[in-house]
Each structure stands twice: as structure tokens, then as C-alpha cells.
Motif scaffolding. Structure first.
Motif, PDB file in Angstrom:
ATOM      1  N   ASN A  52      38.329  41.602  37.075  1.00  0.00           N
ATOM      2  CA  ASN A  52      38.235  41.449  35.801  1.00  0.00           C
ATOM      3  C   ASN A  52      37.251  42.876  36.456  1.00  0.00           C
ATOM      4  O   ASN A  52      36.347  43.069  36.792  1.00  0.00           O
ATOM      5  CB  ASN A  52      37.935  40.712  35.016  1.00  0.00           C
ATOM      6  N   LEU A  53      37.761  44.190  35.403  1.00  0.00           N
ATOM      7  CA  LEU A  53      36.763  45.682  35.225  1.00  0.00           C
ATOM      8  C   LEU A  53      36.447  45.741  34.241  1.00  0.00           C
ATOM      9  O   LEU A  53      37.690  46.564  34.005  1.00  0.00           O
ATOM     10  CB  LEU A  53      36.571  46.559  36.689  1.00  0.00           C
ATOM     11  N   ARG A  54      35.594  45.651  33.692  1.00  0.00           N
ATOM     12  CA  ARG A  54      35.447  47.397  32.576  1.00  0.00           C
ATOM     13  C   ARG A  54      34.254  48.039  32.566  1.00  0.00           C
ATOM     14  O   ARG A  54      33.466  47.657  33.162  1.00  0.00           O
ATOM     15  CB  ARG A  54      34.645  45.965  31.055  1.00  0.00           C
ATOM     16  N   ASN A  61      43.026  44.500  35.124  1.00  0.00           N
ATOM     17  CA  ASN A  61      42.309  42.690  35.080  1.00  0.00           C
ATOM     18  C   ASN A  61      43.702  42.754  35.599  1.00  0.00           C
ATOM     19  O   ASN A  61      44.969  43.208  36.269  1.00  0.00           O
ATOM     20  CB  ASN A  61      43.080  41.903  33.793  1.00  0.00           C
ATOM     21  N   MET A  62      43.008  42.287  37.514  1.00  0.00           N
ATOM     22  CA  MET A  62      44.325  41.645  38.369  1.00  0.00           C
ATOM     23  C   MET A  62      44.696  40.625  38.263  1.00  0.00           C
ATOM     24  O   MET A  62      43.311  39.696  39.135  1.00  0.00           O
ATOM     25  CB  MET A  62      43.314  43.103  39.971  1.00  0.00           C
ATOM     26  N   ALA A  63      45.359  40.153  39.012  1.00  0.00           N
ATOM     27  CA  ALA A  63      44.979  38.637  39.152  1.00  0.00           C
ATOM     28  C   ALA A  63      46.798  38.823  40.536  1.00  0.00           C
ATOM     29  O   ALA A  63      47.400  39.096  40.447  1.00  0.00           O
ATOM     30  CB  ALA A  63      46.388  37.719  37.955  1.00  0.00           C
ATOM     31  N   CYS A  64      46.578  37.633  41.328  1.00  0.00           N
ATOM     32  CA  CYS A  64      46.992  37.833  42.537  1.00  0.00           C
ATOM     33  C   CYS A  64      47.592  36.166  42.950  1.00  0.00           C
ATOM     34  O   CYS A  64      46.755  35.434  43.038  1.00  0.00           O
ATOM     35  CB  CYS A  64      45.806  38.585  44.089  1.00  0.00           C
ATOM     36  N   ASP A  65      47.842  36.090  43.690  1.00  0.00           N
ATOM     37  CA  ASP A  65      48.388  34.923  44.204  1.00  0.00           C
ATOM     38  C   ASP A  65      49.164  34.797  45.399  1.00  0.00           C
ATOM     39  O   ASP A  65      49.910  34.796  46.405  1.00  0.00           O
ATOM     40  CB  ASP A  65      49.634  33.956  43.880  1.00  0.00           C
TER      41      ASP A  65
END
Length: 154
Positions: A52-54, A61-65
Motif C-alpha cells: 500500500n502506498l499513499r 494498492n498492489m496484491a500479489c500471490d
């Protein structure tokens, strides 16, 4: 082995619900996580690496698997100006002299099978500089202050 259409539909709906829940959790973590402006913050949620970056009200928001715990593996990026997310079928991403245009699925960029463009997006998002997103209606520019090591490349 024969599987009924009803069983297939049920499995697909359960998978879609799990993905929606993961995205909702990611967005909740983005709001709840203590972020320093322009700095990436990493957390883990249900096997996903969540970044997460603000930058003021704007957020990425970056989600990785990386362990492929989800089926199919989840890799997505969402961008918001604090009120709305990117919308439409495609969005342009610009960082420095590089510009790429990627498809949107809902409000997210998904890795899918296009690993070349996904990896370019991840590289653009994880190095210092300003990244600008355009979806045809709006433009969101986010300043990234520092690079972050990540496990989002495919």
C-alpha cells in the motif's frame, strides 16, 4: 468425470466471492495501515503480499500471490484519488519517459497472461518518481518516494 453446470456455476461463484473478499480486505488494509506519504508499506493477508502506498488522499494498492495459494493466483493493482477508482476498459500509466496502456478489470489492473506488461507496471510502481494514471475521464498522479523490493514479478 461429469460435472453438472450447477456445480461448475457454484464453484465459479465461490471463487469470485473469495476474490472480492480478498480485494475488499486489501482495500481495508490500505485504509487501516499506517502509511508514510509516498512510502510503500507491505503486509500479508491470507497468503497474499499486500503493498500500500499513499500520497495525500491518493493511493495505490498492489496484491500479489507469489506462492500461488489462490486459484487462479491473484495479482492486481488498484489506484484511487481518495474518492473514486480508475474506471473504463483501459488506462494509461506513465512514469518518466515510459508509457504503457493496460486493460482494466473492474477497477483493477490484473496480471493475467500478459506478464511482459504486468512486470513493466510493477517496475514502474516500485521505483521512486511520479506515476500518472489516466482512464479517459480522470488523471491521478502519485509520487513514490522510495523503491521497494517486492515479490510481484511474474
Amino acid at each position: 468425470m461429469r460435472v453438472s453446470f450447477r456445480a461448475q456455476k457454484s464453484t465459479i461463484l465461490k471463487g469470485a466471492t473469495m476474490i472480492r473478499n480478498a480485494i475488499a480486505t486489501t482495500l481495508f488494509l490500505a485504509v487501516a495501515s499506517p502509511c508514510v506519504a509516498g512510502q510503500w508499506v507491505k503486509s500479508d493477508d491470507k497468503g497474499l503480499s499486500v503493498y500500500n502506498l499513499r500520497d495525500g488522499q491518493k493511493q495505490i494498492n498492489m496484491a500479489c500471490d507469489p506462492e500461488a495459494l489462490w486459484d487462479p493466483p491473484e495479482y492486481h493493482v488498484t489506484v484511487s484519488d481518495g474518492r473514486t477508482f480508475l474506471a473504463g476498459d483501459r488506462a494509461e500509466v506513465k512514469s518518466g519517459r515510459e508509457t504503457i496502456t493496460l486493460p482494466l478489470s473492474g477497477d483493477s489492473f490484473l496480471a493475467g497472461k500478459d506478464t511482459k506488461h504486468w512486470n513493466k507496471l510493477v517496475a514502474m510502481l516500485t521505483k521512486p518518481g511520479t506515476v500518472t494514471f489516466r482512464d479517459g475521464k480522470s488523471e491521478i498522479a502519485v509520487k513514490i518516494d522510495a523503491a521497494i523490493k517486492n515479490d510481484c514479478m511474474k
